[in-house]
Design a protein around this motif. Structure first.
Motif, PDB file in Angstrom:
ATOM      1  N   ARG A 125       0.741  -1.221  -0.280  1.00 52.77           N
ATOM      2  CA  ARG A 125       0.080   0.096  -0.005  1.00 52.77           C
ATOM      3  C   ARG A 125       1.236   1.527  -0.325  1.00 52.77           C
ATOM      4  N   LYS A 126       0.626   1.925  -0.705  1.00 49.40           N
ATOM      5  CA  LYS A 126       1.792   3.420  -0.705  1.00 49.40           C
ATOM      6  C   LYS A 126       0.606   4.462  -0.715  1.00 49.40           C
ATOM      7  N   GLN A 127       1.143   5.070  -0.285  1.00 49.30           N
ATOM      8  CA  GLN A 127       0.765   6.794  -0.040  1.00 49.30           C
ATOM      9  C   GLN A 127       1.329   8.195  -1.604  1.00 49.30           C
ATOM     10  N   VAL A 128       2.180   7.707  -2.780  1.00 50.24           N
ATOM     11  CA  VAL A 128       3.263   8.527  -2.995  1.00 50.24           C
ATOM     12  C   VAL A 128       2.035   7.743  -4.295  1.00 50.24           C
ATOM     13  N   HIS A 129       2.545   8.554  -5.024  1.00 50.94           N
ATOM     14  CA  HIS A 129       2.836   8.171  -6.994  1.00 50.94           C
ATOM     15  C   HIS A 129       3.922   6.486  -7.045  1.00 50.94           C
ATOM     16  N   ASN A 130       4.552   7.237  -6.671  1.00 54.41           N
ATOM     17  CA  ASN A 130       5.906   4.991  -7.036  1.00 54.41           C
ATOM     18  C   ASN A 130       5.451   4.304  -6.271  1.00 54.41           C
ATOM     19  N   ALA A 131       5.752   3.131  -6.423  1.00 56.80           N
ATOM     20  CA  ALA A 131       5.195   2.280  -5.774  1.00 56.80           C
ATOM     21  C   ALA A 131       6.126   1.410  -5.353  1.00 56.80           C
ATOM     22  N   PHE A 132       7.502   2.385  -4.885  1.00 55.42           N
ATOM     23  CA  PHE A 132       8.922   2.083  -3.972  1.00 55.42           C
ATOM     24  C   PHE A 132       8.486   3.148  -2.507  1.00 55.42           C
ATOM     25  N   THR A 133       8.260   4.604  -2.387  1.00 65.81           N
ATOM     26  CA  THR A 133       8.669   4.992  -1.402  1.00 65.81           C
ATOM     27  C   THR A 133       7.839   5.360  -0.865  1.00 65.81           C
ATOM     28  N   GLY A 134       8.022   4.508   0.754  1.00 65.76           N
ATOM     29  CA  GLY A 134       7.352   5.034   1.475  1.00 65.76           C
ATOM     30  C   GLY A 134       6.910   3.107   1.208  1.00 65.76           C
ATOM     31  N   THR A 135       7.152   2.242   0.754  1.00 70.26           N
ATOM     32  CA  THR A 135       6.837   0.918   0.925  1.00 70.26           C
ATOM     33  C   THR A 135       7.782  -0.156   1.350  1.00 70.26           C
ATOM     34  N   SER A 136       8.624  -1.393   0.879  1.00 69.49           N
ATOM     35  CA  SER A 136       9.128  -2.256   1.525  1.00 69.49           C
ATOM     36  C   SER A 136       9.473  -3.318   0.268  1.00 69.49           C
ATOM     37  N   LEU A 137       8.594  -2.436  -1.374  1.00 73.98           N
ATOM     38  CA  LEU A 137       8.350  -2.723  -2.199  1.00 73.98           C
ATOM     39  C   LEU A 137      10.093  -3.626  -2.809  1.00 73.98           C
ATOM     40  N   GLU A 138      10.953  -1.787  -2.895  1.00 67.49           N
ATOM     41  CA  GLU A 138      12.515  -3.095  -3.593  1.00 67.49           C
ATOM     42  C   GLU A 138      12.974  -4.250  -2.427  1.00 67.49           C
ATOM     43  N   ALA A 139      13.115  -4.154  -1.629  1.00 66.77           N
ATOM     44  CA  ALA A 139      13.429  -4.814  -0.363  1.00 66.77           C
ATOM     45  C   ALA A 139      12.542  -6.183  -0.824  1.00 66.77           C
ATOM     46  N   TRP A 140      12.137  -6.097  -0.666  1.00 60.38           N
ATOM     47  CA  TRP A 140      10.768  -7.554  -1.040  1.00 60.38           C
ATOM     48  C   TRP A 140      11.527  -8.074  -2.036  1.00 60.38           C
ATOM     49  N   LEU A 141      11.699  -7.443  -3.709  1.00 63.62           N
ATOM     50  CA  LEU A 141      12.395  -8.081  -4.819  1.00 63.62           C
ATOM     51  C   LEU A 141      13.887  -8.343  -4.125  1.00 63.62           C
ATOM     52  N   ARG A 142      14.630  -7.460  -3.871  1.00 61.52           N
ATOM     53  CA  ARG A 142      16.251  -7.668  -3.643  1.00 61.52           C
ATOM     54  C   ARG A 142      16.283  -9.179  -2.574  1.00 61.52           C
ATOM     55  N   GLU A 143      15.663  -9.481  -1.931  1.00 59.97           N
ATOM     56  CA  GLU A 143      15.329 -10.216  -1.358  1.00 59.97           C
ATOM     57  C   GLU A 143      15.655 -11.881  -1.555  1.00 59.97           C
ATOM     58  N   ARG A 144      14.533 -11.663  -2.608  1.00 55.62           N
ATOM     59  CA  ARG A 144      14.296 -12.730  -3.693  1.00 55.62           C
ATOM     60  C   ARG A 144      15.182 -12.577  -5.043  1.00 55.62           C
ATOM     61  N   GLY A 145      16.229 -11.831  -4.941  1.00 56.59           N
ATOM     62  CA  GLY A 145      16.677 -11.819  -6.089  1.00 56.59           C
ATOM     63  C   GLY A 145      16.258 -11.590  -7.835  1.00 56.59           C
ATOM     64  N   ILE A 146      15.599 -10.598  -7.750  1.00 54.68           N
ATOM     65  CA  ILE A 146      14.498  -9.958  -8.145  1.00 54.68           C
ATOM     66  C   ILE A 146      15.066  -8.754  -8.849  1.00 54.68           C
ATOM     67  N   GLY A 147      15.884  -8.907 -10.542  1.00 55.80           N
ATOM     68  CA  GLY A 147      16.259  -7.575 -10.510  1.00 55.80           C
ATOM     69  C   GLY A 147      15.327  -7.144 -11.619  1.00 55.80           C
ATOM     70  N   TRP A 148      13.884  -7.382 -12.358  1.00 55.67           N
ATOM     71  CA  TRP A 148      13.117  -7.171 -13.704  1.00 55.67           C
ATOM     72  C   TRP A 148      12.066  -7.642 -13.043  1.00 55.67           C
ATOM     73  N   VAL A 149      11.309  -5.958 -13.564  1.00 55.17           N
ATOM     74  CA  VAL A 149       9.948  -5.718 -13.333  1.00 55.17           C
ATOM     75  C   VAL A 149       9.211  -5.292 -14.523  1.00 55.17           C
ATOM     76  N   ILE A 150       8.042  -5.795 -14.567  1.00 57.02           N
ATOM     77  CA  ILE A 150       7.321  -5.350 -15.607  1.00 57.02           C
ATOM     78  C   ILE A 150       5.805  -4.897 -14.923  1.00 57.02           C
ATOM     79  N   VAL A 151       5.772  -3.327 -15.632  1.00 55.13           N
ATOM     80  CA  VAL A 151       5.001  -2.354 -14.809  1.00 55.13           C
ATOM     81  C   VAL A 151       3.653  -2.639 -15.203  1.00 55.13           C
ATOM     82  N   SER A 152       2.287  -2.435 -15.244  1.00 53.77           N
ATOM     83  CA  SER A 152       1.196  -2.474 -15.068  1.00 53.77           C
ATOM     84  C   SER A 152       0.194  -1.700 -14.484  1.00 53.77           C
ATOM     85  N   GLY A 153      -0.570  -1.053 -15.163  1.00 56.82           N
ATOM     86  CA  GLY A 153      -1.703  -1.040 -13.922  1.00 56.82           C
ATOM     87  C   GLY A 153      -2.200   0.634 -14.247  1.00 56.82           C
ATOM     88  N   ILE A 154      -2.876   1.113 -13.285  1.00 56.90           N
ATOM     89  CA  ILE A 154      -3.748   2.988 -13.992  1.00 56.90           C
ATOM     90  C   ILE A 154      -3.077   3.642 -12.662  1.00 56.90           C
TER      91      ILE A 154
END
Length: 182
Positions: free
Chosen positions: A82-111
């Motif tokens: 859950r985010k409170q700003v425009h991007n999905a990284f700031t203020g969330t643990s998305l970056e840490a979640w991806l890095r913990e899983r060794g994911i370096g590639w994202v596919i962006v979709s949505g509104i």
């Protein structure tokens, strides 16, 4: 780093149905393309990351009961942020979640194409992630420029987003391109 991408499904939530600019014109194609992407990601074992936008008041406030996925979005997801700003990284643990899983590639979709999706793509790139931006699996709405009164339809906005992202922050891809690459 893993060769497995993560699919980011950004702000595909009931809140938008209450927005004064909501239009159904482009929803059928957006829904078809996004569902194809989610189904393929799920079948291939790619993590599906659901992002929901929250604000303190209005139809994006948790108290509204509308900060939930649109009814047609499948429940298939690995994590919700859950985010409170425009991007999905700031203020969330998305970056840490991806890095913990060794994911370096994202596919962006949505509104919305030019807001939360574009901003997430830019930040992801700045953080060192490879980014596939799937414009046809994003949705936006016509806008009027406050200064000039010029009208921009959804396709104009999508084209501009592709122009500024491609080769700088992301690869512009179709659903079929992404699926053929992985």
């Amino acid at each position: 780093m893993s060769d497995t991408p993560a699919l980011l499904v950004i702000d595909v939530q009931q809140s938008f149905l209450q927005a004064p600019y909501w239009r159904e014109d482009d929803v059928p194609v957006f829904r078809e393309k996004l569902l194809k992407l989610i189904d393929a990601a799920t079948a291939r074992g790619w993590p599906v990351v659901r992002i929901l936008h929250e604000e303190s008041a209005g139809h994006f406030a948790p108290a509204s009961g509308l900060v939930t996925p649109m009814a047609w979005v499948p429940d298939a997801h690995d994590v919700v942020f859950r985010k409170q700003v425009h991007n999905a990284f700031t203020g969330t643990s998305l970056e840490a979640w991806l890095r913990e899983r060794g994911i370096g590639w994202v596919i962006v979709s949505g509104i919305r194409t030019e807001q939360c999706c574009e901003t997430t793509a830019r930040v992801a790139s700045d953080l060192g992630f490879a980014v596939d931006y799937v414009t046809e699996a994003t949705l936006t709405f016509p806008m009027i420029h406050a200064g000039s009164g010029s009208h921009y339809d959804a396709q104009d906005i999508k084209q501009r987003t592709e122009l500024v992202l491609d080769g700088r922050f992301a690869r512009i891809r179709t659903v079929d391109d992404v699926l053929a690459d992985h």
